[in-house]
Design a protein around this motif. Structure first.
Motif, PDB file in Angstrom:
ATOM      1  N   ARG A 184       0.420  -1.236  -0.083  1.00 37.61           N
ATOM      2  CA  ARG A 184      -0.196  -0.024   0.076  1.00 37.61           C
ATOM      3  C   ARG A 184       0.409   0.774   0.405  1.00 37.61           C
ATOM      4  O   ARG A 184       0.755   2.476  -0.007  1.00 37.61           O
ATOM      5  N   SER A 196       0.758   7.283  -6.817  1.00 34.22           N
ATOM      6  CA  SER A 196      -0.150   7.632  -6.482  1.00 34.22           C
ATOM      7  C   SER A 196       0.605   9.530  -6.615  1.00 34.22           C
ATOM      8  O   SER A 196       0.222  10.519  -7.375  1.00 34.22           O
ATOM      9  N   ALA A 231       0.537   4.444  -2.788  1.00 32.28           N
ATOM     10  CA  ALA A 231       0.516   5.572  -2.337  1.00 32.28           C
ATOM     11  C   ALA A 231       1.898   5.998  -2.333  1.00 32.28           C
ATOM     12  O   ALA A 231       1.729   7.130  -3.519  1.00 32.28           O
TER      13      ALA A 231
END
Length: 211
Positions: free
Chosen positions: A152, A159, A156
């Motif tokens: 994750r 992104s 992140a």
């Protein structure tokens, strides 16, 4: 260590000899400023055990600290988990975007590892596109949750970082078994095998995707 009248902290070497002062026994101490020498020794030690590009431990630093931690864990009965990572697509980044971007991908992965794992854990760049983490005192059954947290964190980063590449890694996660892993190299070998199996399955899944 001494503080000078100007408030500067210096390291001094002291030698003491017996003498006499006004016919009385006395000690004569002489001080020599060795601050530069000590700082140079610290820098050399850092260079010997840390990866210059990422600031993580290098292979030598990882091996030295990892073996010590396994000795402590064996004595105390503590849990140890190894995460063995291979940075996916680094050759493509180097070939198509340049080695500067490849170095950036390596540094980005190091930043993600530093953010996810604790200071007490041992994060290292073993060389090239390979990383390893020894996580200490991971509660039973939580090692896969930690691997999920790592993924994750990578998502992140992708992104928000605005890079010309997508950061990705294949991760092999193994729980240390003191009966099987007699040495740190044994643990690394198992982690490497699991990581490559993960990489193989991911590659096979991409090849079977439609389009």
């Amino acid at each position: 260590e001494l503080t000078t009248a100007d408030g500067e902290l210096v390291v001094v070497e002291m030698s003491v000899v017996e003498t006499h002062w006004e016919r009385n026994p006395a000690l004569l101490a002489s001080l020599r400023d060795v601050t530069d020498k000590v700082q140079m020794r610290k820098r050399l030690r850092t260079m010997a055990f840390n990866d210059e590009l990422t600031g993580l431990r290098n292979r030598r630093g990882f091996t030295t600290l990892g073996n010590k931690q396994l000795q402590i864990a064996r004595r105390r009965g503590d849990s140890v988990v190894l995460y063995y990572l291979d940075l996916d697509g680094l050759k493509w980044i180097n070939d198509n975007l340049g080695h500067q971007e490849g170095d950036q991908a390596i540094k980005d992965m190091a930043d993600v590892l530093t953010a996810v794992f604790r200071q007490s854990d041992i994060c290292a760049r073993l060389g090239g596109d390979e990383f390893a983490v020894i996580a200490l005192d991971v509660a039973e059954g939580l090692h896969n949750l930690l691997a999920g947290r790592l993924q994750r964190a990578i998502d992140a980063h992708n992104s928000s970082a605005g890079r010309n590449f997508t950061l990705a890694a294949s991760v092999g996660c193994v729980v240390w078994d003191p009966e099987v892993d007699k040495t740190l190299d044994d643990l690394l070998t198992r982690g490497d095998e699991v990581m490559y199996e993960v990489k193989r399955k991911r590659k096979a899944a991409r090849e079977t995707e439609p389009g």
